[in-house]
Design a protein around this motif. Sequence first.
Motif, PDB file in Angstrom:
ATOM      1  N   THR A   1     -31.577  -1.774 -37.475  1.00  0.00           N
ATOM      2  CA  THR A   1     -31.021  -1.852 -35.584  1.00  0.00           C
ATOM      3  C   THR A   1     -29.192  -0.884 -35.249  1.00  0.00           C
ATOM      4  OG1 THR A   1     -31.466  -4.233 -35.710  1.00  0.00           O
ATOM      5  CG2 THR A   1     -29.366  -3.898 -33.837  1.00  0.00           C
ATOM      6  N   GLY A   2     -29.811   0.177 -34.015  1.00  0.00           N
ATOM      7  CA  GLY A   2     -28.820   0.842 -33.857  1.00  0.00           C
ATOM      8  C   GLY A   2     -27.793   0.049 -33.472  1.00  0.00           C
ATOM      9  N   SER A   3     -26.513   0.679 -33.369  1.00  0.00           N
ATOM     10  CA  SER A   3     -24.837   0.107 -32.379  1.00  0.00           C
ATOM     11  C   SER A   3     -24.765   0.839 -31.454  1.00  0.00           C
ATOM     12  CB  SER A   3     -24.168   0.510 -33.943  1.00  0.00           C
ATOM     13  OG  SER A   3     -24.419   0.080 -35.328  1.00  0.00           O
ATOM     14  N   GLN A   4     -23.403  -0.079 -31.257  1.00  0.00           N
ATOM     15  CA  GLN A   4     -22.691   0.873 -29.607  1.00  0.00           C
ATOM     16  C   GLN A   4     -21.838   0.990 -29.727  1.00  0.00           C
ATOM     17  OE1 GLN A   4     -25.005  -2.131 -26.938  1.00  0.00           O
ATOM     18  NE2 GLN A   4     -26.606  -1.270 -26.846  1.00  0.00           N
ATOM     19  N   VAL A   5     -21.850   1.505 -28.910  1.00  0.00           N
ATOM     20  CA  VAL A   5     -19.787   1.907 -28.862  1.00  0.00           C
ATOM     21  C   VAL A   5     -19.989   1.813 -27.107  1.00  0.00           C
ATOM     22  CG1 VAL A   5     -17.915   3.179 -28.305  1.00  0.00           C
ATOM     23  CG2 VAL A   5     -19.729   3.582 -30.493  1.00  0.00           C
ATOM     24  N   ASP A   6     -18.960   0.756 -26.479  1.00  0.00           N
ATOM     25  CA  ASP A   6     -18.368   0.931 -25.413  1.00  0.00           C
ATOM     26  C   ASP A   6     -19.765   0.660 -24.375  1.00  0.00           C
ATOM     27  OD1 ASP A   6     -15.865   1.039 -25.251  1.00  0.00           O
ATOM     28  OD2 ASP A   6     -16.090   3.497 -25.305  1.00  0.00           O
ATOM     29  N   GLY A   7     -20.914  -0.335 -25.320  1.00  0.00           N
ATOM     30  CA  GLY A   7     -22.239  -0.731 -24.711  1.00  0.00           C
ATOM     31  C   GLY A   7     -22.990   0.361 -24.415  1.00  0.00           C
ATOM     32  N   LYS A   8     -23.110   1.096 -25.090  1.00  0.00           N
ATOM     33  CA  LYS A   8     -23.822   2.690 -25.296  1.00  0.00           C
ATOM     34  C   LYS A   8     -24.216   2.643 -26.367  1.00  0.00           C
ATOM     35  CE  LYS A   8     -22.344   4.333 -21.225  1.00  0.00           C
ATOM     36  NZ  LYS A   8     -21.649   6.350 -20.695  1.00  0.00           N
ATOM     37  N   PRO A   9     -25.891   3.499 -26.437  1.00  0.00           N
ATOM     38  CA  PRO A   9     -26.120   3.312 -28.284  1.00  0.00           C
ATOM     39  C   PRO A   9     -25.265   4.418 -28.736  1.00  0.00           C
ATOM     40  CG  PRO A   9     -27.702   2.723 -26.990  1.00  0.00           C
ATOM     41  CD  PRO A   9     -26.843   3.075 -26.256  1.00  0.00           C
ATOM     42  N   VAL A  10     -25.469   3.991 -30.288  1.00  0.00           N
ATOM     43  CA  VAL A  10     -24.188   5.657 -30.422  1.00  0.00           C
ATOM     44  C   VAL A  10     -25.524   7.045 -31.299  1.00  0.00           C
ATOM     45  CG1 VAL A  10     -23.066   6.355 -33.249  1.00  0.00           C
ATOM     46  CG2 VAL A  10     -22.880   3.803 -32.442  1.00  0.00           C
ATOM     47  N   THR A  11     -25.162   8.223 -30.641  1.00  0.00           N
ATOM     48  CA  THR A  11     -25.604   9.185 -30.162  1.00  0.00           C
ATOM     49  C   THR A  11     -25.105  10.390 -31.075  1.00  0.00           C
ATOM     50  OG1 THR A  11     -25.023   9.985 -28.057  1.00  0.00           O
ATOM     51  CG2 THR A  11     -26.938   8.409 -28.275  1.00  0.00           C
TER      52      THR A  11
END
Length: 357
Positions: free
Chosen positions: A273-283
Motif C-alpha cells: 500500500t502506498g503512503s500519502q503526504v498531505d493527502g497526496k501519494p508519495v512520488t
Amino acid sequence: MKSLILIALLATVCLIVFVAGWRSQSPAPPAVQGSLGVIQSYTMPTAAGGITSGFGFANGILWSRGSPDNKANELMYSADLGAHWQFVKVPRSGRKDVPEGLGGDGGFEFVDPENGWAYDIRTLIRTSDGGRSWQNLDDDLKMFKLTEIQSVHFVDKDTGFLGASASHVVDKGLGTSYFAIVILCTNDGGDSWRVCKKEEGVGDVRSIVSDGKRVAALSDMGKILYTDDLGKTWASSDLKRDVSALVPDLNGRFWLTRRDGGLESSTDLINWTGSQVDGKPVTKKLETIAFSPTGNGFGLAGGPDGYLLATRDFGATWTQVDLKQVNGDIWKLRVDGTKAAMLVNGHSIITVRLSSN
C-alpha cells in the motif's frame, strides 16, 4: 417476549465486555508526539575522507565508520550524539589492498550493547565487549568466493545472516556477466557460516531485516526473499521496482522505499500500500528509512535534496519536515527512541530529537 429481549440484551453486553477485554489485553503502543529539531551536527574533515553509510546506535552511543587521518579505515563512536568522536583501531585484515583494517564501503550494527559487527565488501569483524576489542572473521568467508559482502543482520548474538553478491564476468572479451546473490547463515555469532540461499538473476542485496520469526532480504529491482524458519526454507516476492531499503516498524508492517519514487508498506511482503503526504501519494525519490526500536511509532524516511518525511504513529500518517541544516542528499537514517541520526552527502552526520510540544 420480555425474556427474549432480556437474553438478547445480556448477550450484547457480554459481547461488548468480551471484545473490550480482548482489546485491553493487546493495546496498540502509544504514539509519540512533538516536533523535530537538530541538536548536533558533525562533518568529517576533508583530509580524513568520508563516512560510509553503515552506522547505528548502541546503548545510546552512536557508532560509525571513519578515520581521523584517512590512512586506515577505523571505527568511531560518540557518546554525545556526534559532538565529539573517539576512534578505535580494528584488526589487520590480511589483505594486500587494505591491510590496516576495513576499507571501502560497508555497514555496521549492534544487536545489543555488547555484541556488534562491522564489515566492508570483503571483511567482517565482531565485538563482544561493546567495541573495546574486535575480532577478524575474514578467514571464515574466503571459502565461499564472494564477490562482495553487502549486508549483515543478526537476530540475536548467535543467529545471523550475511548477504553477498556472487556476480562475476563470464567472458571478459564479450563482457557477458553472471548475476547471483548468496545468503549465508550462522548460529555461532559468525565463527562459522553455511549457504542457506542462492538466487540467480539478481546482482545485489540492498538489506536484510527481521521482524519476529520472519527474516527478509531485499535484492536489487525489488525481489524479496524471506524465511520464517531461520533460513531452512525460503519464499519470494518479485516487485520489479527500483528499490533502496526495507525495514520493519515493530508494529507488524514492513516498509519499502523506492529510488524511482514512493513509500509503501505491507504485512505479508506481497501486497503493498502506498503512503500519502498531505493527502497526496508519495512520488519523490527515497533512499533510506528507519523506525525506533523502542516501538514508540517514531520513524523517518529520507532521500535526495534533504527530502525528509516523519511519522509518529507507525506510518499511519506522514508529514514532510524541512530542516535548514540538512543541505544535501540523505544517505542513511538511524533512529533510537526519540533521537535520530542522518548521514548527509557522505560527510556529515546530523542528529535530531523529537521534542514534546
